[in-house]
Design an enzyme around this catalytic site. Structure first.
Site, PDB file in Angstrom:
ATOM      1  N   SER A  64       0.800  -1.230   0.000  1.00  0.00           N
ATOM      2  CA  SER A  64       0.000   0.000   0.000  1.00  0.00           C
ATOM      3  C   SER A  64       0.831   1.278   0.000  1.00  0.00           C
ATOM      4  O   SER A  64       0.272   2.364  -0.211  1.00  0.00           O
ATOM      5  CB  SER A  64      -0.941   0.024   1.205  1.00  0.00           C
ATOM      6  N   LYS A  67       0.515   3.418  -2.939  1.00  0.00           N
ATOM      7  CA  LYS A  67      -0.700   4.203  -3.218  1.00  0.00           C
ATOM      8  C   LYS A  67      -0.469   5.706  -3.365  1.00  0.00           C
ATOM      9  O   LYS A  67      -0.946   6.306  -4.331  1.00  0.00           O
ATOM     10  CB  LYS A  67      -1.766   3.905  -2.158  1.00  0.00           C
ATOM     11  N   TYR A 191      -2.949  -3.388 -10.566  1.00  0.00           N
ATOM     12  CA  TYR A 191      -2.813  -2.802  -9.223  1.00  0.00           C
ATOM     13  C   TYR A 191      -1.993  -3.725  -8.323  1.00  0.00           C
ATOM     14  O   TYR A 191      -1.114  -3.271  -7.568  1.00  0.00           O
ATOM     15  CB  TYR A 191      -4.219  -2.564  -8.642  1.00  0.00           C
ATOM     16  N   TYR A 243      -5.147   4.731   7.574  1.00  0.00           N
ATOM     17  CA  TYR A 243      -6.492   4.145   7.608  1.00  0.00           C
ATOM     18  C   TYR A 243      -7.276   4.591   8.847  1.00  0.00           C
ATOM     19  O   TYR A 243      -7.281   5.761   9.190  1.00  0.00           O
ATOM     20  CB  TYR A 243      -6.409   2.606   7.533  1.00  0.00           C
ATOM     21  N   VAL A 261       1.212  -3.754   3.907  1.00  0.00           N
ATOM     22  CA  VAL A 261       1.067  -5.020   4.639  1.00  0.00           C
ATOM     23  C   VAL A 261       2.312  -5.891   4.648  1.00  0.00           C
ATOM     24  O   VAL A 261       2.359  -6.873   5.390  1.00  0.00           O
ATOM     25  CB  VAL A 261      -0.094  -5.924   4.142  1.00  0.00           C
TER      26      VAL A 261
HETATM   27  O1  DON Z   1      -4.511  -4.726  -2.033  1.00  0.00           O
HETATM   28  C1  DON Z   1      -4.047  -5.249  -1.022  1.00  0.00           C
HETATM   29  O2  DON Z   1      -4.753  -5.745  -0.150  1.00  0.00           O
HETATM   30  C2  DON Z   1      -2.535  -5.261  -0.864  1.00  0.00           C
HETATM   31  N1  DON Z   1      -1.895  -5.407  -2.135  1.00  0.00           N
HETATM   32  C3  DON Z   1      -2.059  -3.981  -0.210  1.00  0.00           C
HETATM   33  C4  DON Z   1      -2.749  -3.690   1.111  1.00  0.00           C
HETATM   34  C5  DON Z   1      -1.909  -2.971   2.092  1.00  0.00           C
HETATM   35  O3  DON Z   1      -0.705  -2.887   1.981  1.00  0.00           O
HETATM   36  C6  DON Z   1      -2.612  -2.459   3.296  1.00  0.00           C
HETATM   37  N2  DON Z   1      -1.704  -1.750   4.176  1.00  0.00           N
HETATM   38  N3  DON Z   1      -1.329  -1.805   5.249  1.00  0.00           N
END
Ligand code: DON
Length: 307
Positions: A64, A67, A191, A243, A261
């Site tokens: 993320s 982003k 994505y 978040y 994550v």
């Molecule tokens: O789309 C997703 O769920 C993962 N590729 C990225 C989510 C993420 O990193 C949330 N952050 N803490």
């Protein structure tokens, strides 16, 4: 703000090693296998000097943290008005993988949650762009921000795509509301590939320092963003980057930030520094536990709180 002294960052990391709370992400099988003891940190000043400690050269997937940078690229490619027409800038107060659409417009509330980030990814390059062109745009832009050629971890990408039901469901809802155009599985794959780009904490600190300067990569001297775009992105990170923990983070740490994550966190102090941390165990919000503690310590010791 003070300047980091030799060994200070090592001392900060050593103070965190006793904290083994939290767990690696388990909804992406490949991430669940990460070595939970990895710990690294880097700080890059707006003059391009980097201070690093611990596992500073270990690569992990950006997830993320991609982003805010992909959002910046979408604004450059399509203009702020077009992007704001599709994605809002309000904190959602919900987890990163909630749908969190605005009533009426059905825009995702912000580009830091998955719904908004999938939409921002879909806007890259131009209306008719292919998945390959969007991914290449993200990879090339991130590489210029980091000052070295980055690459995609195809294993992590395949692992996430094998169980991407939730992001597909989100994207289909966005397609239904006319927020997203094109082929849904292809947009989600692009994505996910963007999220699978490998970085180190050194890369993250330089990328963030580029926002801190107002858009000039501090090592190469290349202008990559207009100051207005850098400011907009930093402001959205401050409001929504962590978040449903965004308010707690902004009051306690006071540094606009974005987590991923895989365990990374990027932070940016305008006109001062970019910061990257890495530790794979996450708290209940999906934010790195030791990363958060490292940021709290830096904020306190070095007078980095914005307010
Ligand atoms: O789309 C997703 O769920 C993962 N590729 C990225 C989510 C993420 O990193 C949330 N952050 N803490």
């Amino acid at each position: 703000m003070k300047t980091p002294v030799p060994d200070y960052l090592d001392e900060v990391l050593d103070g965190l090693r006793g904290d083994t709370s939290g767990a690696t992400a388990d909804y992406i099988p490949e991430l669940a296998e990460a070595d939970p003891e990895r710990l690294g940190m880097a700080i890059t000043t707006t003059l391009g000097r980097t201070y690093a400690a611990g596992d500073a050269d270990t690569e992990f997937t950006i997830q993320s943290i991609s982003k805010p940078f992909a959002y910046a690229a979408a604004i450059i490619d399509r203009g702020l008005d077009r992007v704001l027409g599709a994605v809002g800038v309000e904190p959602s107060g919900e987890a990163f993988d909630e749908l969190s659409l605005e009533g009426g417009t059905h825009r995702p509330k912000n580009p830091m949650i998955n719904a908004g980030a999938i939409t921002a990814h879909s806007l890259l390059v131009g209306a008719q762009a292919s998945q390959e062109e969007r991914v290449e745009r993200a990879l090339a832009f991130f590489s210029r921000l980091a000052g070295r050629q980055l690459r995609v971890d195809e294993r992590v990408c395949a692992s996430e795509l094998g169980s991407a039901h939730r992001n597909l469901a989100i994207a289909y809802m966005l397609r239904n509301y006319g927020i997203l155009d094109g082929d849904v599985p292809s947009v989600v794959e692009g994505y996910t590939r963007q999220c699978s780009i490998l970085v180190t904490v050194r890369d993250l600190s330089v990328m963030a320092a580029t926002l801190a300067t107002g858009g000039v990569q501090p090592v190469t001297g290349e202008r990559l963003l207009d100051p207005a775009v850098a400011r907009h992105v930093m402001a959205v990170m401050a409001g929504a980057g962590m978040y449903d923990a965004a308010g707690d983070w902004l009051t306690r740490v006071g540094i606009p930030a974005k987590s991923g994550v895989a365990g990374g966190i990027v932070g940016v102090l305008p006109d001062r520094v970019g910061i990257g941390t890495f530790s794979p165990r996450l708290d209940s919000h999906g934010n790195s536990r030791r990363g958060r503690l490292a940021f709290e310590r830096l904020s306190r010791d070095m007078g980095m709180h914005l307010f």
